[in-house]
Design a protein around this motif. Structure first.
Motif, short mmCIF file in Angstrom:
data_model
loop_
_atom_site.label_atom_id
_atom_site.label_comp_id
_atom_site.label_asym_id
_atom_site.label_seq_id
_atom_site.Cartn_x
_atom_site.Cartn_y
_atom_site.Cartn_z
N GLN A 19 0.99 -13.00 1.04
CA GLN A 19 0.37 -11.92 1.82
C GLN A 19 -0.83 -11.33 1.07
O GLN A 19 -1.87 -11.08 1.67
N TRP A 20 -0.68 -11.13 -0.22
CA TRP A 20 -1.80 -10.59 -1.00
C TRP A 20 -3.02 -11.53 -0.95
O TRP A 20 -4.16 -11.08 -0.85
N ALA B 63 -2.47 1.79 -6.58
CA ALA B 63 -1.82 1.56 -5.29
C ALA B 63 -1.69 0.09 -4.93
O ALA B 63 -0.91 -0.25 -4.04
N ILE B 64 -2.43 -0.79 -5.61
CA ILE B 64 -2.38 -2.20 -5.17
C ILE B 64 -1.06 -2.87 -5.53
O ILE B 64 -0.69 -3.86 -4.93
N ASP B 65 -0.34 -2.33 -6.52
CA ASP B 65 0.92 -2.97 -6.89
C ASP B 65 2.01 -2.69 -5.87
O ASP B 65 1.99 -1.68 -5.17
N VAL B 66 2.95 -3.62 -5.84
CA VAL B 66 3.98 -3.58 -4.80
C VAL B 66 4.92 -2.40 -5.02
O VAL B 66 5.18 -1.99 -6.16
N THR B 67 5.40 -1.85 -3.91
CA THR B 67 6.42 -0.80 -4.00
C THR B 67 7.79 -1.45 -3.98
O THR B 67 7.96 -2.57 -3.50
N GLU C 124 8.76 -2.31 -0.36
CA GLU C 124 8.16 -3.52 0.19
C GLU C 124 8.85 -4.76 -0.36
O GLU C 124 9.13 -5.72 0.37
N ARG D 164 12.04 -5.10 1.37
CA ARG D 164 11.82 -5.59 2.74
C ARG D 164 11.69 -7.11 2.74
O ARG D 164 12.33 -7.80 3.55
#
Lengths: 580, 162
Positions: free
Chosen positions: A151-152, A279-283, A286, A289
């Motif tokens: 996705q990235w 903010a670009i790093d994954v939470t 996510e 999910r």
């Protein structure tokens, strides 16, 4: 298996529509072929010798029965009835009309598939261990990370026109690398430290092609949560400083080699320091999910079947026994087995599947393995979740399909590029040589006696058949308009990564199969025991005995200096750290 | 000359000076990076707007010190396959906080516009002979993006509950 939500779905549909427009503008002459080429490449459309080739993405190799049926339909409707499994766990169709491609993309989008970034100078399909999710030696399933990377990297606006193509591979099995991570632009190994935390070993600058190199570790333990920012830092350094003046010097491995791994790492760390923890790093949400899609489907609670599997391999039905011995592997869940379907039947191009076989495999996968299949980088298919007690029935059904060849991991399980029969770049045919070798070593008892050995073949130095990392590598070259074949020995793709060494002068087309045969004969006479695999024997004795066997007519000690160098170079010491 | 600016077709107000042409007393002008550096004082006093033209191998750090002076930064894409300008755009926006007009010129084709806009470009000099009207459609090729970029600092998963 990851399932698209409406956003994922809309994006692949918009991509198909975009390409439909691009094809229309090309056909109307509004864009030149030069300008169209990168657009079609980023949709997997290559111009081949006879027709267009379409490469369809199979993210990290994982297929469902529904998707395989759609591929069968595409083979039947738009191609000559077959497809070709690629070494990047994708599938290629070799006889496609350009005007049909937009319709094919719509058909793919309908089953959550696409051909996005399967070619071109961009981030390609991320590959993974073909046993991901089911391997007993895995510490973590790498597929959620592959999906995150997918996705990235999909339509990443900054990295769509890199100096050259860019390939990432991930493994979650630290002890056995089945994804060749040391031979990728970026290889990621999931590791666990003494405190039980997970991280990635980040390897950069590996690759094959004209300049084969083993990758260099630039981060020994990257915290998993920082993956995306670290990848972005690597790509940014590469995008700015990778060479663009010469396409043969444009891969990241050349940049890493020229700067040195330490300096490359310094540049990456400098960039990363400015973007990590942003903010670009994954939470965690996510990641959770995505992980939910890879939770294993319901397994029955069964007793261990390891003993059963062993008894199958020694049973009365010899063909079944050989198949169990060579083509199955222990599953992490008791009572289940991982099965490899060798798409390497004698007389068939390696990795080719007919539309009938695809449909039949889709049916079989639903009845035996919950509708799941995996394309491997060895151009085979894996059925990941077969109940061990079902193996006899499955084998009986594979036999009439020509898909029960019991040669997984053996000499005739050849990795091979399309070669001169299909490819405009090739200097020599590869598929007919693979077929001739398969025919020569057709006897399964003999194959088993030879044991585990990999043979990989490419029809030119671009090395799509990964010849550098075959225990035995064959490279087709052109000598004054004639096809010749170099033989190299000692390559290995895994944790003992090494690049093969050329044995001597190239062989003519009619000589190469005999030469391979003589090398195998020499191995059989010099091994210490039947348990010493080819690669171990080679590492123990060096190249020289094999060289003598391959060139029986050559005068001994004709070039002593060269021989000595070659011999000492192959007592190689794996893992090899640096190539040319 | 017509260009695309903020998704509309407009006339370019700038005069693009080579290094030998004297700087006029007024009006919007762009110069090369070397001229910007060598005639900095003069350009700082200029009554019109001032812009700089960067080659694809000139880095954002090379121009970072001059940003307060600049109303326009033009980045050349000598071939549309040369993707360095995408990183240049992102760094100018994300790292150096440049907020003025950022313009792509050179071999700029319709199918790059979506990516260029995401990397912070707001205006475009299309390659000769290309339809600007057709190019405007490209900004809408995709309705959503997975990653963060200059136009949207949050990746999809921080924007939308999935």
């Amino acid at each position: 298996m990851y399932q698209y939500d409406e956003i994922d779905q809309r994006l692949v549909e918009e991509r198909a529509a975009q390409f439909r427009g691009q094809v229309a503008r090309r056909l109307a002459g509004e864009i030149t072929e030069d300008e169209f080429k990168p657009l079609r490449l980023q949709n997997g459309v290559y111009m081949q010798l006879h027709a267009y080739m379409l490469r369809i993405a199979i993210p990290y190799g994982f297929l469902t029965s529904r998707r395989l049926r759609r591929l069968a339909h595409i083979a039947r409707t738009y191609d000559k009835g077959y497809g070709h499994l690629s070494t990047r766990q994708n599938i290629q169709f070799n006889w496609i009309k350009l005007v049909d491609v937009p319709d094919i993309l719509d058909e793919l989008a309908d089953v959550q598939m696409h051909s996005i970034q399967t070619s071109g100078n961009c981030i390609r399909n991320t590959t993974a261990d073909a046993y991901a999710g089911v391997a007993r030696d895995e510490i973590e399933d790498p597929r959620p990370w592959c999906e995150l990377i997918r996705q990235w990297s999909t339509f990443h606006p900054e990295f769509a026109f890199l100096p050259r193509k860019f390939k990432i591979a991930v493994t979650g099995a630290p002890d056995e690398d089945r994804a060749a991570v040391r031979f990728h632009d970026i290889g990621l190994r999931i590791l666990e430290n003494a405190e039980g935390q997970r991280g990635f070993e980040v390897i950069v600058g590996g690759g094959l092609g004209r300049t084969p190199l083993v990758g260099e570790v630039i981060h020994e333990f990257l915290p998993q949560a920082s993956l995306i920012s670290y990848l972005e830092a690597i790509l940014r350094v590469y995008n700015l400083f990778g060479r663009r003046d010469n396409k043969f010097k444009a891969r990241i491995k050349i940049l890493v080699d020229a700067l040195g791994a330490a300096e490359f790492k310094r540049l990456v760390d400098e960039e990363w320091a400015l973007i990590k923890d942003s903010a670009i790093d994954v939470t965690e949400e996510e990641l959770e999910r995505i992980r939910r899609y890879f939770i294993p489907a319901a397994y029955e609670e069964l007793p261990s079947s390891d003993a059963r599997l062993a008894s199958f391999s020694l049973g009365k039905d010899r063909a079944f026994g050989q198949w169990v011995r060579n083509n199955t592997r222990h599953h992490k869940v008791p009572g289940y087995t991982i099965v490899t379907i060798a798409v390497k039947a004698p007389g068939q191009p390696p990795g080719d599947l007919t539309h009938e076989q695809m449909d039949a495999l889709a049916d079989l996968s639903e009845r035996y393995t919950q509708g799941r299949l995996v394309v491997t980088h060895a151009q085979n298919l894996v059925l990941p979740d077969v109940k061990t007690e079902d193996l006899p029935a499955l084998h009986a059904e594979l036999l009439p399909l020509g898909l029960a060849t019991a040669n997984a991991g053996k000499l005739t399980d050849i990795i091979c590029c399309p070669g001169l029969d299909y490819c405009t770049l090739a200097n020599a045919t590869s598929i007919p040589i693979a077929e001739a070798i398969s025919a020569r070593f057709d006897d399964v008892d003999y194959l088993n006696d030879i044991g585990d050995v990999s043979l990989k073949m490419s029809g030119c130095i671009n090395a799509c058949g990964h010849h550098h990392i075959g225990n035995i590598g064959v490279l087709g070259i052109d000598k004054r308009g004639e096809e010749f074949y170099q033989l190299m020995l000692g390559g290995a793709p895994g944790n003992d990564a090494a690049i093969g060494k050329i044995l001597g002068p190239a062989f003519a087309k009619h000589e190469i199969v005999d030469a391979v045969d003589r090398v195998i004969q020499r191995y059989l006479t010099l091994r210490e025991s039947p348990d010493e695999p080819f690669i171990d024997a080679l590492r123990r004795v060096g190249l020289e005995p094999f060289k003598e066997a391959a060139y029986p007519d050559a005068k001994k000690d004709k070039r002593p200096a060269a021989s000595a160098r070659a011999a000492s170079a192959t007592t190689v010491a794996a893992p090899e750290t640096q190539g040319t | 000359m017509l260009i695309i600016q903020d998704r509309a077709i407009v006339d370019d107000s700038f005069t693009h000076l080579d290094d030998d042409t004297p700087i006029p007393s007024a009006g919007d002008v762009t110069v090369t990076l070397s001229r910007l550096q060598s005639e900095r004082e003069r350009l700082a006093q200029h009554t019109g707007r001032v812009g700089v033209r960067l080659k694809s191998d000139q880095l954002p750090t090379d121009v970072a010190a001059e940003l307060p002076l600049l109303d326009l930064i033009m980045v050349e894409f000598p071939k549309f396959t040369d993707g360095r300008g995408y990183t240049t755009g992102r760094l100018l926006r994300d790292r150096y906080g440049y907020q003025g007009e950022l313009r792509a010129f050179g071999h700029v084709l319709r199918d790059q516009l979506f990516y260029m806009a995401r990397c912070g470009y707001t205006s475009f000099v299309m390659a000769p002979g290309r339809s600007l009207e057709s190019a405007l459609e490209a900004f809408n090729d995709f309705s959503q993006s997975y990653q963060a970029a200059a136009d949207e600092r949050r990746p999809l998963f921080r924007r939308i509950a999935r």
